[in-house]
Design a protein around this motif. Structure first.
Motif, short mmCIF file in Angstrom:
data_model
loop_
_atom_site.label_atom_id
_atom_site.label_comp_id
_atom_site.label_asym_id
_atom_site.label_seq_id
_atom_site.Cartn_x
_atom_site.Cartn_y
_atom_site.Cartn_z
N VAL A 93 -11.48 -23.78 -21.88
CA VAL A 93 -10.96 -22.56 -20.94
C VAL A 93 -9.90 -21.95 -22.03
CG1 VAL A 93 -11.32 -23.35 -18.66
CG2 VAL A 93 -8.97 -24.17 -19.96
N ARG A 103 -13.66 -19.11 -19.54
CA ARG A 103 -14.27 -20.23 -19.38
C ARG A 103 -15.61 -20.33 -20.20
NH1 ARG A 103 -17.36 -23.51 -15.54
NH2 ARG A 103 -16.77 -25.65 -15.81
N THR A 105 -19.05 -22.87 -21.04
CA THR A 105 -19.59 -24.15 -20.73
C THR A 105 -20.77 -24.61 -21.81
OG1 THR A 105 -21.29 -23.05 -19.12
CG2 THR A 105 -19.32 -24.07 -18.08
N TRP A 111 -18.22 -16.77 -23.01
CA TRP A 111 -17.01 -16.87 -22.02
C TRP A 111 -17.14 -16.02 -21.15
CZ3 TRP A 111 -13.22 -20.42 -24.03
CH2 TRP A 111 -13.54 -20.89 -25.02
N ASN A 112 -16.74 -16.53 -19.85
CA ASN A 112 -16.80 -15.65 -18.57
C ASN A 112 -15.30 -15.70 -18.01
OD1 ASN A 112 -19.57 -15.14 -18.48
ND2 ASN A 112 -20.03 -17.30 -18.57
N VAL A 114 -12.35 -16.10 -15.02
CA VAL A 114 -12.23 -17.18 -14.24
C VAL A 114 -11.36 -16.46 -13.44
CG1 VAL A 114 -11.55 -19.53 -13.37
CG2 VAL A 114 -13.28 -18.93 -15.31
N SER A 144 -6.73 -27.42 -11.85
CA SER A 144 -8.17 -27.80 -11.56
C SER A 144 -8.63 -29.07 -11.78
CB SER A 144 -8.89 -26.89 -12.71
OG SER A 144 -10.27 -26.88 -12.59
N GLY A 148 -11.86 -26.46 -15.05
CA GLY A 148 -11.47 -25.19 -14.90
C GLY A 148 -12.27 -24.01 -14.33
N ALA A 149 -13.26 -24.51 -13.54
CA ALA A 149 -14.32 -23.70 -12.78
C ALA A 149 -13.33 -22.82 -11.82
CB ALA A 149 -15.35 -24.40 -12.20
N THR A 150 -12.33 -23.63 -10.85
CA THR A 150 -11.57 -23.26 -9.75
C THR A 150 -10.31 -23.79 -10.24
OG1 THR A 150 -12.08 -24.79 -8.31
CG2 THR A 150 -13.62 -23.06 -8.22
N TRP A 151 -9.11 -22.97 -9.54
CA TRP A 151 -7.83 -23.30 -9.63
C TRP A 151 -7.26 -23.28 -8.36
CZ3 TRP A 151 -6.20 -24.82 -14.44
CH2 TRP A 151 -6.91 -24.76 -15.22
#
Length: 186
Positions: A93, A103, A105, A111-112, A114, A144, A148-151
């Motif tokens: 991230v 983020r 993967t 990079w996308n 979040v 997270s 780092g997908a959700t916070w």
């Protein structure tokens, strides 16, 4: 002066200087040599396992391969990268001074964005194993537990304006955050 440093192991480390040189030490920091790369404003380093990542302010992300060469992985849609953290050799991230949290993967190839509840992301300090800590402009602190997908927001005492510089894991549940207090940005 040094603006970022990352250690691969007790003997090998990398540093970025304020004059934009990237340095390497192979003798526990006794001597440093400049690497012959033409990076454009390198700002952050990150080591996870044996993977070493470097990112430029404009988002170009490099990874050092086993031959010691820096290979461009991809470019994040960012213009002022302020922090970088990888929790595995594939998942990372970054924050941008324009309030972006991005983020990857796939080791920085793509990079996308979040979403974070409220606040403008300032600095993602660490992703220790799969744990991340994110600081926001309004002093919000988020964690997270999924790379780092959700916070999720964390209740904290308001210490005033804090600009975090780093995080140390005390153990699997306790962390020590250090940084600058006041109104100065990182």
């Amino acid at each position: 002066s040094i603006i970022d440093i990352a250690l691969v192991n007790p003997a090998i480390g990398f540093a970025i200087t304020a004059s934009q040189d990237v340095l390497q030490s192979e003798d526990s920091g006794k001597t440093w040599k400049s690497l012959p790369m033409n990076f454009n404003n390198p700002v952050r380093l990150c080591v996870v396992g044996d993977a070493v990542f470097l990112i430029e302010a404009a988002g170009r992300c490099f990874r050092r391969n086993s031959a010691g060469e820096w290979v461009l992985q991809g470019t994040a849609p960012a213009s002022k990268v302020s922090s970088l953290s990888f929790s595995s050799s594939q998942i990372g991230v970054l924050t941008d001074r324009d309030s972006l949290l991005l983020r990857t993967t796939d080791a920085g190839a793509t990079w996308n964005p979040v979403a974070v509840g409220s606040g403008s992301p300032v600095s993602v300090v660490s992703t220790y194993q799969n744990i991340g800590v994110l600081f926001c402009e309004d002093n919000g602190v988020f964690t997270s537990s999924d790379h780092g997908a959700t916070w999720d927001s964390v209740a904290t005492k308001d210490p005033g304006t804090v600009w975090p510089k780093g995080l140390l894991a005390v153990d699997d549940t306790r962390y020590l955050v250090y940084g600058q207090f006041g109104k100065n940005r990182l």
